[in-house]
Design a protein around this motif. Structure first.
Motif, PDB file in Angstrom:
ATOM      1  N   ALA A 144      22.619  29.336 -18.382  1.00  0.00           N
ATOM      2  CA  ALA A 144      21.502  30.116 -18.901  1.00  0.00           C
ATOM      3  C   ALA A 144      21.020  29.559 -20.238  1.00  0.00           C
ATOM      4  O   ALA A 144      19.810  29.498 -20.502  1.00  0.00           O
ATOM      5  CB  ALA A 144      21.908  31.577 -19.061  1.00  0.00           C
ATOM      6  N   LEU A 191      24.964  37.275 -14.991  1.00  0.00           N
ATOM      7  CA  LEU A 191      24.106  37.745 -16.074  1.00  0.00           C
ATOM      8  C   LEU A 191      24.346  39.222 -16.361  1.00  0.00           C
ATOM      9  O   LEU A 191      24.524  39.628 -17.516  1.00  0.00           O
ATOM     10  CB  LEU A 191      22.644  37.487 -15.701  1.00  0.00           C
ATOM     11  N   VAL A 241      16.992  30.532 -19.979  1.00  0.00           N
ATOM     12  CA  VAL A 241      16.710  31.732 -19.195  1.00  0.00           C
ATOM     13  C   VAL A 241      16.225  32.859 -20.108  1.00  0.00           C
ATOM     14  O   VAL A 241      16.774  33.073 -21.192  1.00  0.00           O
ATOM     15  CB  VAL A 241      17.958  32.170 -18.406  1.00  0.00           C
TER      16      VAL A 241
END
Length: 337
Positions: A267, A156, A272
């Motif tokens: 994600a 990320l 997310v």
């Protein structure tokens, strides 16, 4: 009839009303002015609530205006509200984190309850006739959010730092939320005057008008101060800003997480968002330092909780929160034990 009624006349009138099933309140209600329309009253309530409440409920008040703008508040029933809930769910915009429209239904009912609560307090609607109070909220589903792994956090952070039109800003946002476990609103409300450089603390103001001093690492404090200097944030203005000096909004977060989802399949599929960083940090703190420290780290107060009254006596100190942060970041903190 002239003059004041006698006691016998009053007793006779009460007897007749009782037999008809009519109360004095019913008679007053019959001659009462009609309640305002939704178009007339929603702006009144919107001006009276906090910024956070207005931001949360405005999208749902707008949906109400789309359907009921010229209708009086007193002309809606619980069934009308339930029909509107189903209409909203059927026409919901599908997003990454959409869950069958239950959240939209919950927020719509909460927005209407807020509206009617003010109407009751303003004596525009009788409390017994409040339709929003009679509509149950849908049962809240367990959250799908969870703590991210170290590998996922590395991925990320790599995407955030190497994509987009302002990686420096986005990396600062991610670092801020990872260290503080703050909500989006806390970061957006942060001002330069909320920084205590000497003790490495930031003053967070979050939902429910809650506020607290939160420790941050010396590295994060340095980057926040540099951001203020280079992007011209005024002392009383929002701290986080674009390169041209404009303060960021929620849209920056939306664009950031959409980009993360486009670059990281897991994600995108799991939806997310910023709140996952809060889960990640607080889970780590709880595992390493216990529930009391995690609770203080999160900024949870001692009201409206199912954790029990024991939390009143086992509250963690700011120094304990700073010690947990120092372990998390690997940096010494001025307040850490």
């Amino acid at each position: 009839m002239t003059g004041a009624p006698t006691q016998a006349e009053l007793d006779a009138a009460r007897l007749v009303l009782d037999r008809m099933g009519v109360t004095a309140e019913d008679l007053l209600k019959a001659v009462k002015s009609p309640a305002p329309t939704f178009a007339e009253y929603i702006p009144v309530v919107a001006a009276a609530v906090s910024d956070g409440t207005r931001r949360a409920y405005s999208p749902y008040w707008n949906r109400v205006l789309d359907q009921w703008a010229d209708i009086s508040l007193s002309d809606r029933t619980p069934t009308d509200i339930q029909r509107l809930v189903q209409h909203i769910k059927a026409n919901l915009t599908v997003r990454r984190n959409t869950r069958n429209g239950n959240s939209a239904a919950e927020h719509l009912i909460a927005a209407l309850r807020c509206l009617y609560r003010h109407a009751v307090n303003d004596e525009l609607v009788d409390e017994r006739s409040n339709p929003a109070a009679k509509v149950p909220k849908p049962r809240r589903q367990p959250s799908n959010r969870r703590a991210l792994s170290g590998k996922q956090m590395n991925q990320l952070n790599d995407v955030v730092a190497t994509t987009g039109n302002d990686p420096q800003l986005d990396s600062l946002i991610i670092r801020f939320h990872t260290e503080t476990a703050a909500r989006r609103g806390g970061a957006l409300a942060l001002r330069p005057k909320d920084l205590d450089e000497e003790q490495c603390l930031v003053y967070l103001r979050e939902k429910g008008e809650s506020s607290r001093w939160q420790p941050v690492s010396p590295t994060l404090m340095w980057h926040l101060l540099q951001h203020v200097e280079h992007r011209g944030a005024p002392m009383n203005g929002r701290l986080l800003r674009y390169a041209d000096g404009r303060p960021i909004t929620y849209h920056r977060y939306d664009n950031l997480w959409n980009r993360v989802g486009e670059n990281l399949a897991w994600a995108g599929k799991q939806g997310v968002s910023t709140h996952w960083l809060r889960y990640t940090t607080l889970t780590w703190v709880e595992r390493q330092f216990g529930y009391a420290v995690a609770r203080a780290f999160a900024g949870h107060n001692d009201t409206n909780t199912d954790a029990g009254s024991t939390t009143t006596y086992v509250r963690a100190t700011l120094e304990e929160v700073a010690t947990a942060l120092a372990a998390l970041t690997g940096e010494h903190h001025p307040l850490a034990a």
